[in-house]
Design a protein around this motif. Sequence first.
Motif, PDB file in Angstrom:
ATOM      1  N   GLY A 112      27.137  37.554  43.157  1.00  0.00           N
ATOM      2  CA  GLY A 112      27.715  36.305  43.656  1.00  0.00           C
ATOM      3  C   GLY A 112      28.928  36.570  44.532  1.00  0.00           C
ATOM      4  O   GLY A 112      28.867  37.356  45.468  1.00  0.00           O
ATOM      5  N   GLU A 113      30.030  35.959  44.176  1.00  0.00           N
ATOM      6  CA  GLU A 113      31.239  35.973  44.986  1.00  0.00           C
ATOM      7  C   GLU A 113      32.332  36.772  44.287  1.00  0.00           C
ATOM      8  O   GLU A 113      32.513  36.654  43.073  1.00  0.00           O
ATOM      9  CB  GLU A 113      31.658  34.504  45.130  1.00  0.00           C
ATOM     10  N   SER A 114      33.085  37.561  45.021  1.00  0.00           N
ATOM     11  CA  SER A 114      34.213  38.279  44.424  1.00  0.00           C
ATOM     12  C   SER A 114      35.385  37.324  44.232  1.00  0.00           C
ATOM     13  O   SER A 114      35.474  36.282  44.899  1.00  0.00           O
ATOM     14  CB  SER A 114      34.647  39.442  45.317  1.00  0.00           C
ATOM     15  N   VAL A 115      36.284  37.664  43.338  1.00  0.00           N
ATOM     16  CA  VAL A 115      37.492  36.865  43.128  1.00  0.00           C
ATOM     17  C   VAL A 115      38.306  36.825  44.420  1.00  0.00           C
ATOM     18  O   VAL A 115      38.858  35.782  44.787  1.00  0.00           O
ATOM     19  CB  VAL A 115      38.322  37.425  41.950  1.00  0.00           C
ATOM     20  N   GLU A 116      38.362  37.927  45.118  1.00  0.00           N
ATOM     21  CA  GLU A 116      39.093  38.003  46.386  1.00  0.00           C
ATOM     22  C   GLU A 116      38.534  36.996  47.399  1.00  0.00           C
ATOM     23  O   GLU A 116      39.288  36.239  48.021  1.00  0.00           O
ATOM     24  CB  GLU A 116      38.958  39.419  46.925  1.00  0.00           C
TER      25      GLU A 116
END
Length: 192
Positions: A112-116
């Motif tokens: 999915g999506e990184s925290v960054e």
Amino acid sequence: MTSRVMLISAAMSAAIREARFDDGCPVDASGLRLARAAAGAVPVADRPVVSPTVRCRETARALGLGTAVDAPELSGLDVGRWRGATLEEVSAKEPEAVARWLSDPGSAPHGGESVEAYCARVAGWLDATAQVTGRTVAVVEPEVVRALVVRVLGAPESAFWRIDVPPLTATEFSGRSGRWNVRAGRPLGASD
């Protein structure tokens, strides 16, 4: 020009209670009751906004923000294939991946999506919101609050996991010219 943004974290749901990655579940009965009780504590908004999840929409309606507009950029963190699983389940199956995800804000082992990337996405929304005067009230997922607190304070994205955001709390941002002040974690209905 001064902008005011109030983020209200969604009411309690089974996913939050079970530490489960959001799977579209609704607010539970106690969360709905508490949100309805807190409706009078929400200030009038020039722009009512809602994160496009079931629990955020239900919380917004219970708080009296029935005309809130969906803000896709405020959707929850995309956790890819982990969606619907508990953190405990994922940790048992993919311990190294979870450890990497929690320690490296640039990683996205779930696909999915990184925290960054997530922090950058929601910060873009705040930057756009800063261009208008008046008060924006947004009912959002807890990770939206974490991401914006990290960005506004100039903290590293690794601080994302160190911010607790209880259900039905308000985090307020006020500022102008790119400088924000933060008032965090006030329970709805608490006096100013």
